[in-house]
Design a protein around this motif. Structure first.
Motif, PDB file in Angstrom:
ATOM      1  N   THR A  94      -9.743   2.749  -1.300  1.00 28.74           N
ATOM      2  CA  THR A  94      -8.842   2.247  -0.388  1.00 28.74           C
ATOM      3  C   THR A  94      -7.772   2.005  -1.167  1.00 28.74           C
ATOM      4  O   THR A  94      -7.554   2.181  -2.353  1.00 28.74           O
TER       5      THR A  94
ATOM      6  N   VAL B  88      -3.701  10.132  -0.458  1.00 29.23           N
ATOM      7  CA  VAL B  88      -4.536   9.479   0.539  1.00 29.23           C
ATOM      8  C   VAL B  88      -5.314  10.294   1.398  1.00 29.23           C
ATOM      9  O   VAL B  88      -4.693  11.315   1.888  1.00 29.23           O
TER      10      VAL B  88
ATOM     11  N   GLU C 109      -4.283   5.300   6.029  1.00 29.98           N
ATOM     12  CA  GLU C 109      -5.440   4.920   6.058  1.00 29.98           C
ATOM     13  C   GLU C 109      -6.037   4.057   7.335  1.00 29.98           C
ATOM     14  O   GLU C 109      -6.895   4.316   7.714  1.00 29.98           O
TER      15      GLU C 109
END
Length: 451
Positions: free
Chosen positions: A168, A418, A450
């Motif tokens: 993450t 990402v 995200e």
């Protein structure tokens, strides 16, 4: 452990309590670990055991992390697929018939496979962002000077930075919080004088810096909180879309890239098109500079000071040649030879000086772009992960695959990859680039992707 992601499996316990207590970390095998061998993915250093820890490893221990091994990598960081390792290629956990990217492929694969919570890689021309994109995880290339390079085995000093990989954005940013900061052992870290004229010291509970003379440390990480920046708030953020880096990209990658931008616009961001004319020459400039620096840095591996012995019969040149023939793989030899040629008498101005001029052009282009945008966006990689073996027969195509990532290193800027979805079941990464020491801006924008 799986997917040949580790060269050496070794548990190194942290100091107990700390922000990373209970978290496991894979460390790329070009980062020194005291008492644990560090091979750089090369037969040349198969038995090398460092007598000291890299600064980032010290900070991991202080933060309570548990290191679980040394991650596989392209030999001396030279490659984009983690297939040039002397210890065999790494498989991509998403699709084991495909490459994980490189050169930090073992680090990214370990995180993607769940063999480590976090990982450290090094990024010379995209070597954290490339495998992060191909393995569907997050990777941050910090601004040059934000993180200490002390204990990183050098490939190209003026380009490379150690960076975090995680599942993450917030976890990657939290790892950056631990490793960022000034370091008196590394002259390439941003290490300014404090208000009273004293130097900022890197000692402190989080390794982030505390002044030695009563002033305030001025390293950009001192007052930063990168993990807290992962709040997903992009309202009012202007994102510059680098149109030059969309030409020639796989249509499936472009589709996912545009979908991610549309999602950011729906969250309140604005997008504008920007052009970087210099990126047409960035790959050529990057490889001339990187190979030239590699030629100089790898001269120490002669079988006497470091590396496998070439024997002691005959003359020294023959011994050195024998050591390098045995210890280095084909890609490393290729880059040393090309770098030596570029630096040789009669060719220095023709190649190396022109490459440095192009590097200055790239920096100016980025400066101009940041007058119009807060962060810049590109696909991290222009293609989906190639199949194992597909890229090795054509080094030039492998080099061109770095077109989207190398400009960032030439300009010494921060960038993050990402996950932006999948194309036919394969991960696609979105790259967000920030101004110098603009890590919080890219973390914030990436966390919105995200979300």
């Amino acid at each position: 452990m799986s997917h040949n992601a580790f060269i050496t499996e070794e548990t190194i316990e942290g100091d107990g309590a700390g922000p990373l207590a209970g978290r496991t970390v894979a460390v790329k095998d070009n980062i020194s670990t005291e008492g644990v061998r560090t091979t750089c993915g090369s037969a040349m250093l198969e038995s090398y055991v460092p007598p000291y820890d890299a600064t980032v490893v010290e900070r991991l221990k202080q933060a309570g992390a548990t290191i679980v091994g040394k991650a596989n990598m392209d030999e001396f960081g030279m490659g984009g697929t983690t297939e040039t390792s002397a210890y065999g290629p790494v498989e991509n956990p998403v699709d084991t018939d495909r490459v994980p990217g490189g050169s930090s492929g073992g680090s990214a694969a370990a995180v993607a496979a769940g063999d480590a919570d976090l990982a450290l890689g090094s990024d010379t021309g995209g070597s954290v962002r490339n495998p992060a994109a191909f393995c569907g995880v997050v990777g941050i290339k910090p601004t040059y000077g934000l993180v200490s390079r002390y204990g990183l085995v050098a490939y190209a000093n003026s380009l490379e930075q150690i960076g975090p990989i995680a599942r993450t954005v917030e976890d990657a940013a939290a790892l950056l919080d631990v490793i960022a900061g000034p370091d008196p052992k590394d002259g390439t870290t941003r290490y300014d004088l404090d208000d009273d004229g004293g130097a900022a010291d890197d000692r402190g509970a989080a390794g982030r810096g505390s002044p030695t003379d009563g002033g305030s440390a001025t390293h950009p990480a001192t007052d930063a909180d990168y993990a807290a920046a992962a709040d997903g708030d992009v309202e009012g953020t202007t994102i510059g879309v680098v149109t030059d880096l969309l030409d020639g990209a796989d249509d499936r990658v472009v589709d996912r890239f545009e979908a991610a931008l549309a999602d950011l616009r729906s969250q309140g961001a604005e997008t504008v098109e920007v052009s970087l004319d210099s990126v047409e020459h960035a790959v050529q400039a990057y490889y001339v500079i990187a190979m030239s620096e590699a030629s100089s840095n790898l001269a120490r591996f002669d079988g006497v000071r470091y590396g496998v012995s070439g024997g002691y019969e005959g003359n020294w040149n023959e011994s050195f040649a024998a050591a390098r023939e045995e210890g280095f793989g084909e890609e490393v030899k290729r880059r040393i030879l090309l770098g030596t040629y570029a630096l040789s008498a009669g060719y220095h101005d023709k190649y190396y000086k022109k490459a440095q001029d192009a590097r200055a052009w790239v920096k100016r282009d980025f400066d101009d772009a940041f007058e119009r945008a807060d962060v810049l966006a590109t696909p991290t990689m222009p293609v989906v992960p190639p199949e194992l073996g597909e890229s090795l027969s054509d080094p030039l195509q492998l080099y061109l695959m770095d077109a989207n990532t190398v400009p960032v290193n030439l300009a010494n800027l921060p960038a993050i990859s990402v996950p932006a979805g999948e194309a036919d079941g394969l991960p696609v990464g979105l790259q967000l680039i920030g101004p110098k020491f603009g890590e919080e801006a890219i973390v914030r924008a990436a966390s919105a992707v995200e979300g």
